[in-house]
Scaffold this motif. Structure first.
Motif, PDB file in Angstrom:
ATOM      1  N   ASN A   1     -21.870   8.225-100.413  1.00 49.95           N
ATOM      2  CA  ASN A   1     -21.922   7.055-101.304  1.00 49.95           C
ATOM      3  C   ASN A   1     -22.774   7.362-102.532  1.00 49.95           C
ATOM      4  OD1 ASN A   1     -20.409   5.750 -99.391  1.00 49.95           O
ATOM      5  ND2 ASN A   1     -22.066   4.476 -98.634  1.00 49.95           N
ATOM      6  N   PHE A   2     -23.921   8.003-102.308  1.00 51.44           N
ATOM      7  CA  PHE A   2     -24.832   8.351-103.403  1.00 51.44           C
ATOM      8  C   PHE A   2     -24.146   9.315-104.373  1.00 51.44           C
ATOM      9  CE2 PHE A   2     -28.040  11.223-105.195  1.00 51.44           C
ATOM     10  CZ  PHE A   2     -28.860  10.315-105.843  1.00 51.44           C
ATOM     11  N   ILE A   3     -23.517  10.345-103.824  1.00 53.32           N
ATOM     12  CA  ILE A   3     -22.834  11.343-104.655  1.00 53.32           C
ATOM     13  C   ILE A   3     -21.673  10.698-105.422  1.00 53.32           C
ATOM     14  CG2 ILE A   3     -21.410  13.445-104.596  1.00 53.32           C
ATOM     15  CD1 ILE A   3     -23.230  14.333-102.196  1.00 53.32           C
ATOM     16  N   ALA A   4     -20.892   9.863-104.733  1.00 53.69           N
ATOM     17  CA  ALA A   4     -19.766   9.191-105.396  1.00 53.69           C
ATOM     18  C   ALA A   4     -20.264   8.312-106.543  1.00 53.69           C
ATOM     19  CB  ALA A   4     -18.976   8.359-104.386  1.00 53.69           C
ATOM     20  N   ALA A   5     -21.342   7.592-106.326  1.00 53.67           N
ATOM     21  CA  ALA A   5     -21.899   6.728-107.380  1.00 53.67           C
ATOM     22  C   ALA A   5     -22.337   7.566-108.579  1.00 53.67           C
ATOM     23  CB  ALA A   5     -23.058   5.904-106.831  1.00 53.67           C
ATOM     24  N   LYS A   6     -22.952   8.728-108.319  1.00 50.67           N
ATOM     25  CA  LYS A   6     -23.384   9.610-109.415  1.00 50.67           C
ATOM     26  C   LYS A   6     -22.180  10.161-110.185  1.00 50.67           C
ATOM     27  CE  LYS A   6     -27.821   9.455-109.064  1.00 50.67           C
ATOM     28  NZ  LYS A   6     -28.542   8.678-110.070  1.00 50.67           N
ATOM     29  N   LEU A   7     -21.114  10.504-109.472  1.00 54.98           N
ATOM     30  CA  LEU A   7     -19.903  11.002-110.134  1.00 54.98           C
ATOM     31  C   LEU A   7     -19.274   9.909-111.000  1.00 54.98           C
ATOM     32  CD1 LEU A   7     -18.230  13.020-107.237  1.00 54.98           C
ATOM     33  CD2 LEU A   7     -19.366  13.950-109.268  1.00 54.98           C
ATOM     34  N   ILE A   8     -19.177   8.701-110.441  1.00 47.23           N
ATOM     35  CA  ILE A   8     -18.602   7.573-111.177  1.00 47.23           C
ATOM     36  C   ILE A   8     -19.407   7.307-112.441  1.00 47.23           C
ATOM     37  CG2 ILE A   8     -18.241   5.060-111.075  1.00 47.23           C
ATOM     38  CD1 ILE A   8     -17.538   5.578-108.016  1.00 47.23           C
ATOM     39  N   ASP A   9     -20.723   7.466-112.338  1.00 48.58           N
ATOM     40  CA  ASP A   9     -21.622   7.214-113.471  1.00 48.58           C
ATOM     41  C   ASP A   9     -21.392   8.198-114.628  1.00 48.58           C
ATOM     42  OD1 ASP A   9     -23.644   5.535-114.497  1.00 48.58           O
ATOM     43  OD2 ASP A   9     -25.149   7.093-114.136  1.00 48.58           O
TER      44      ASP A   9
ATOM     45  N   ILE B   1     -18.492   9.173-115.746  1.00 49.91           N
ATOM     46  CA  ILE B   1     -17.188   8.980-116.364  1.00 49.91           C
ATOM     47  C   ILE B   1     -17.122   7.617-117.056  1.00 49.91           C
ATOM     48  CG2 ILE B   1     -14.707   8.927-115.939  1.00 49.91           C
ATOM     49  CD1 ILE B   1     -15.402  10.328-113.234  1.00 49.91           C
ATOM     50  N   PRO B   2     -16.751   7.618-118.348  1.00 48.91           N
ATOM     51  CA  PRO B   2     -16.568   6.322-119.007  1.00 48.91           C
ATOM     52  C   PRO B   2     -15.357   5.605-118.405  1.00 48.91           C
ATOM     53  CG  PRO B   2     -16.574   8.135-120.594  1.00 48.91           C
ATOM     54  CD  PRO B   2     -16.564   8.739-119.230  1.00 48.91           C
ATOM     55  N   PRO B   3     -15.320   4.300-118.408  1.00 49.51           N
ATOM     56  CA  PRO B   3     -16.385   3.414-118.880  1.00 49.51           C
ATOM     57  C   PRO B   3     -17.496   3.286-117.847  1.00 49.51           C
ATOM     58  CG  PRO B   3     -14.605   2.107-117.971  1.00 49.51           C
ATOM     59  CD  PRO B   3     -14.162   3.550-117.890  1.00 49.51           C
ATOM     60  N   ARG B   4     -18.616   2.752-118.293  1.00 54.29           N
ATOM     61  CA  ARG B   4     -19.724   2.500-117.373  1.00 54.29           C
ATOM     62  C   ARG B   4     -19.229   1.575-116.271  1.00 54.29           C
ATOM     63  NH1 ARG B   4     -23.824   5.741-117.463  1.00 54.29           N
ATOM     64  NH2 ARG B   4     -25.553   4.299-117.434  1.00 54.29           N
ATOM     65  N   ALA B   5     -19.712   1.809-115.070  1.00 58.13           N
ATOM     66  CA  ALA B   5     -19.273   0.988-113.943  1.00 58.13           C
ATOM     67  C   ALA B   5     -20.467   0.567-113.100  1.00 58.13           C
ATOM     68  CB  ALA B   5     -18.287   1.774-113.086  1.00 58.13           C
ATOM     69  N   LYS B   6     -20.380  -0.623-112.586  1.00 60.97           N
ATOM     70  CA  LYS B   6     -21.339  -1.089-111.585  1.00 60.97           C
ATOM     71  C   LYS B   6     -20.796  -0.598-110.248  1.00 60.97           C
ATOM     72  CE  LYS B   6     -22.792  -5.270-109.205  1.00 60.97           C
ATOM     73  NZ  LYS B   6     -22.578  -6.718-109.068  1.00 60.97           N
ATOM     74  N   VAL B   7     -21.631   0.082-109.455  1.00 60.33           N
ATOM     75  CA  VAL B   7     -21.195   0.589-108.162  1.00 60.33           C
ATOM     76  C   VAL B   7     -21.979  -0.116-107.065  1.00 60.33           C
ATOM     77  CG1 VAL B   7     -20.973   2.614-106.667  1.00 60.33           C
ATOM     78  CG2 VAL B   7     -20.619   2.844-109.142  1.00 60.33           C
TER      79      VAL B   7
ATOM     80  N   PRO C   1     -15.157  -6.614-106.867  1.00 58.43           N
ATOM     81  CA  PRO C   1     -14.858  -5.283-107.425  1.00 58.43           C
ATOM     82  C   PRO C   1     -13.446  -5.203-107.989  1.00 58.43           C
ATOM     83  CG  PRO C   1     -14.802  -5.229-105.026  1.00 58.43           C
ATOM     84  CD  PRO C   1     -15.302  -6.596-105.415  1.00 58.43           C
ATOM     85  N   ASP C   2     -13.297  -4.299-108.951  1.00 54.35           N
ATOM     86  CA  ASP C   2     -11.979  -3.994-109.502  1.00 54.35           C
ATOM     87  C   ASP C   2     -11.304  -2.928-108.654  1.00 54.35           C
ATOM     88  OD1 ASP C   2     -12.198  -5.541-112.090  1.00 54.35           O
ATOM     89  OD2 ASP C   2     -13.965  -4.249-112.231  1.00 54.35           O
ATOM     90  N   ILE C   3     -12.131  -2.018-108.129  1.00 59.49           N
ATOM     91  CA  ILE C   3     -11.644  -0.876-107.352  1.00 59.49           C
ATOM     92  C   ILE C   3     -12.479  -0.755-106.089  1.00 59.49           C
ATOM     93  CG2 ILE C   3     -11.409   1.652-107.318  1.00 59.49           C
ATOM     94  CD1 ILE C   3     -11.098   1.522-110.392  1.00 59.49           C
ATOM     95  N   ILE C   4     -11.816  -0.468-104.971  1.00 60.77           N
ATOM     96  CA  ILE C   4     -12.513  -0.168-103.715  1.00 60.77           C
ATOM     97  C   ILE C   4     -12.111   1.239-103.283  1.00 60.77           C
ATOM     98  CG2 ILE C   4     -12.696  -0.698-101.245  1.00 60.77           C
ATOM     99  CD1 ILE C   4     -12.257  -3.648-101.931  1.00 60.77           C
TER     100      ILE C   4
END
Length: 136
Positions: free
Chosen positions: A18-26, A28-34, A58-61
């Motif tokens: 979860n931590f790694i996925a959140a860092k990866l998402i962070d 990539i634009p656009p900014r996302a709340k995880v 959420p928009d995406i799960i």
């Protein structure tokens, strides 16, 4: 796809993933709340708690399959029971280390599942998902 910030929910019992996925998402634009939940029951409770303020949903799960308490398949069954109450379309993607064709085939039987994504989640896989959803 949306007017406000992208909101992504990760439902996975592996806190490190979860931590790694959140860092990866962070990255990539656009900014996302995880947000994260550690099992399907927490995920369903999260969705139900947002029914009165659906802009916060959420928009995406990203949904793992194998979890304690409630697994990904059970989550999808419970989600189907409340989906009619949602005014917002939530894009659910299975995220699993499983490479069993049975799991991939089973995911296709759920109309609520957009994609089956094999772990590990990568920047390229996230970008590909965003592209397929018209997010940039």
């Amino acid at each position: 796809m949306m007017n406000q910030a992208l909101h992504i929910l990760i439902i996975d019992d592996d806190e490190i993933n979860n931590f790694i996925a959140a860092k990866l998402i962070d990255k990539i634009p656009p900014r996302a709340k995880v947000s994260t939940c550690l099992n399907g029951q927490e995920g369903i409770d999260y969705i139900i708690s947002g029914l009165n303020n659906q802009e916060e949903l959420p928009d995406i799960i990203f949904l793992d399959i194998n979890m304690p308490v409630m697994n990904g398949w059970e989550f999808l069954e419970e989600y189907a029971k409340i989906a009619h109450q949602l005014s917002k379309k939530i894009v659910i993607n299975m995220l699993s280390s499983s490479v069993y064709n049975d799991d991939i085939s089973k995911s296709k039987t759920f109309s609520t599942v957009n994609k089956f994504i094999s772990k590990p989640l990568t920047v390229e896989k996230i970008k590909s998902l965003y592209d397929s959803l018209g997010i940039n």
